[in-house]
Design an enzyme around this catalytic site. Structure first.
Site, mmCIF file in Angstrom:
data_model
loop_
_atom_site.group_PDB
_atom_site.id
_atom_site.type_symbol
_atom_site.label_atom_id
_atom_site.label_comp_id
_atom_site.label_asym_id
_atom_site.label_seq_id
_atom_site.Cartn_x
_atom_site.Cartn_y
_atom_site.Cartn_z
ATOM 1 N N SER A 25 -12.549 -38.307 15.426
ATOM 2 C CA SER A 25 -13.632 -38.962 14.699
ATOM 3 C C SER A 25 -13.868 -40.344 15.308
ATOM 4 C CB SER A 25 -13.250 -39.095 13.216
ATOM 5 O OG SER A 25 -14.257 -39.800 12.528
ATOM 6 N N ALA A 26 -15.132 -40.640 15.616
ATOM 7 C CA ALA A 26 -15.448 -41.875 16.351
ATOM 8 C C ALA A 26 -15.147 -43.142 15.556
ATOM 9 C CB ALA A 26 -16.921 -41.867 16.760
ATOM 10 N N CYS A 37 -11.809 -42.571 -0.664
ATOM 11 C CA CYS A 37 -12.497 -41.313 -0.923
ATOM 12 C C CYS A 37 -13.914 -41.616 -1.373
ATOM 13 C CB CYS A 37 -11.753 -40.445 -1.919
ATOM 14 S SG CYS A 37 -11.476 -41.246 -3.483
ATOM 15 N N GLN A 88 -6.568 -39.850 13.213
ATOM 16 C CA GLN A 88 -5.952 -41.188 13.111
ATOM 17 C C GLN A 88 -5.159 -41.571 14.348
ATOM 18 O OE1 GLN A 88 -6.596 -43.488 11.014
ATOM 19 N NE2 GLN A 88 -7.556 -42.406 9.314
ATOM 20 N N GLY A 117 -14.823 -36.099 11.655
ATOM 21 C CA GLY A 117 -13.535 -35.421 11.548
ATOM 22 C C GLY A 117 -13.540 -34.308 10.512
ATOM 23 N N THR A 118 -14.245 -34.524 9.424
ATOM 24 C CA THR A 118 -14.276 -33.517 8.354
ATOM 25 C C THR A 118 -14.856 -32.207 8.867
ATOM 26 O OG1 THR A 118 -14.474 -35.213 6.656
ATOM 27 C CG2 THR A 118 -15.271 -33.007 6.075
ATOM 28 N N THR A 124 -29.458 -30.070 16.698
ATOM 29 C CA THR A 124 -29.723 -31.081 17.725
ATOM 30 C C THR A 124 -28.659 -32.179 17.679
ATOM 31 O OG1 THR A 124 -32.064 -30.612 17.544
ATOM 32 C CG2 THR A 124 -31.463 -32.713 18.587
ATOM 33 N N ASN A 145 -2.926 -40.604 7.777
ATOM 34 C CA ASN A 145 -3.880 -41.678 7.504
ATOM 35 C C ASN A 145 -3.341 -42.726 6.532
ATOM 36 O OD1 ASN A 145 -4.303 -39.020 6.232
ATOM 37 N ND2 ASN A 145 -5.627 -40.119 4.811
#
Ligand SMILES: Cc1ncc(COP(=O)(O)O)c(C=O)c1O
Length: 372
Positions: A188-189, A309, A168, A71-72, A226, A140
């Site tokens: 984001s997974a 964090c 989220q 996500g970042t 890749t 979040n």
């Protein structure tokens, strides 16, 4: 009752069995998806199948999916890749948006954490320079859902592009790129049972996008490097498994009712807004969040003292501050987040541990008061 309860899915949700299996299979199939030989074609097939699964989850076309390291990176790419110099972001965005746009104008939120649409309209009108608006799908820390359709309507009127950090929301509630009408969507997974270190930026067909990555032509020249084949396979499998979203509202509501009954003066932040069904941000009056997290951990319950964090340090919540919550109260707020494998027993385990802690604290306060 359980001896261990994991209730920190907004930090990372445990890997779903289907994602684990897909990753193991992909790890066995060595090959670079860009190679033309059979091994390469196998790897390409795995990536393409996952691309279709992720596209279905996001209401997008497979060609609109750009796989990233999470996500970042997706948020950074959206802010940098839109080409817009004027950026407006909500005051409750994740750091990966706020820090990617340090000069952005902040759109304030109300006391429930919902973005102020009047303020957005005024900010958009303040300049003729084309803008990018970035407002998250769900917060979040509080789970508060933002009125993305209204944000898009105002942005379009002003000729602005829209990015939505749906990290989220996706896999918990339906998220639909085209239904929402946004230009960029971040996923984001690991927030819904896929592996860490993989995500996607969904770029609406026709939306401007320029990558600042230099290298090969992977991801249709939108993200050089890749592909993380096994991670992407796990992402795709988790996306397919998460398609129906989460049905944990009942557990969340029971949890909140019990905690509020235990500790008079406790407060659920964002309770008056539309929220994700899995997230509770709640204060225990007079007890620091760090103390609660440690005591709950000793009782086998994993929750968080706000946004996790990288340093592991607990910082005062910028989200609660933006919602006008006093620092002293915010310092007592913890985040409890359920997920795909949460069961009634987990909730009971948390309620019992929270009650024990509260009774201990009240009791020691009384003892101290009597001794004084
Ligand atoms: C709203 C939001 N956006 C972005 C991120 C970053 O995602 P990732 O951990 O995949 O980089 C997070 C992670 O906590 C998040 O909660």
């Amino acid at each position: 009752m359980r001896a261990f309860a994991y209730l920190d899915h907004n930090a990372t949700s445990p890997l779903r069995p289907a994602a684990f299996d897909a990753m193991v299979e992909a790890l066995r199939a060595a090959g670079n998806p860009s190679s033309v030989h059979r091994s390469g074609r196998t790897a390409r097939g795995i990536v393409d199948a996952a691309r279709r699964q992720v596209a279905t989850l996001a209401g997008a076309l497979p060609s609109e999916i750009v796989f990233t390291s999470g996500g970042t990176e997706a948020n950074n790419m959206a802010i940098g890749g839109s080409g817009r110099g004027r950026v407006l972001v909500s005051a409750v965005e994740h750091d990966s948006v706020l820090r990617a746009a340090p000069d952005a104008k902040l759109i304030p939120v109300d006391a429930e954490g919902v973005v102020d649409l009047g303020a957005l309209e005024r900010l958009l009108a303040a300049s003729d320079e084309p803008a990018l608006v970035s407002v998250m799908f769900a917060n979040n820390e509080t789970g508060v859902l933002q009125p993305i359709a209204d944000v898009v309507r105002l942005a379009r009127k002003a000729g602005a592009l829209v990015h939505c950090d749906a990290v989220q929301g996706a896999g918990k509630v339906p998220v639909d790129l085209h239904g929402l009408g946004v230009d960029y969507l971040s996923l984001s997974a690991h927030k819904f049972g896929g592996p860490t270190g993989v995500g996607a930026l969904v770029v609406r067909d026709g939306a401007p996008f320029a990558s600042d990555r230099r290298g090969g032509g992977q991801e249709s020249n939108r993200r050089a490097g890749t592909e993380n084949v096994a991670g992407i396979a796990g992402f795709g499998a988790a996306a397919a498994a998460a398609r129906d979203g989460l049905a944990v509202e009942g557990l969340r509501d029971r949890l909140e009712a019990s905690l509020l009954a235990i500790a008079p003066g406790a407060r659920v932040f964002g309770a008056g807004a539309r929220r994700l069904g899995n997230t509770t941000c709640i204060s225990m009056p007079g007890v620091k969040a760090e103390t609660q997290v440690m005591a709950l951990d000793l009782a086998g319950v994993c929750v968080s003292a706000g946004a996790a964090c990288s340093s592991g340090k607990v910082q005062r919540s910028a989200v609660l501050r933006a919602m006008n919550v006093q620092d002293s109260e915010a310092a007592t707020a913890i985040r409890i987040s359920c997920g795909w494998n949460t069961e009634s027993d987990d909730i009971e385990c948390l309620i019992a541990a929270w009650r024990d802690l509260y009774i201990r604290v009240v009791h020691s306060d009384l003892t101290r008061a009597r001794a004084a």
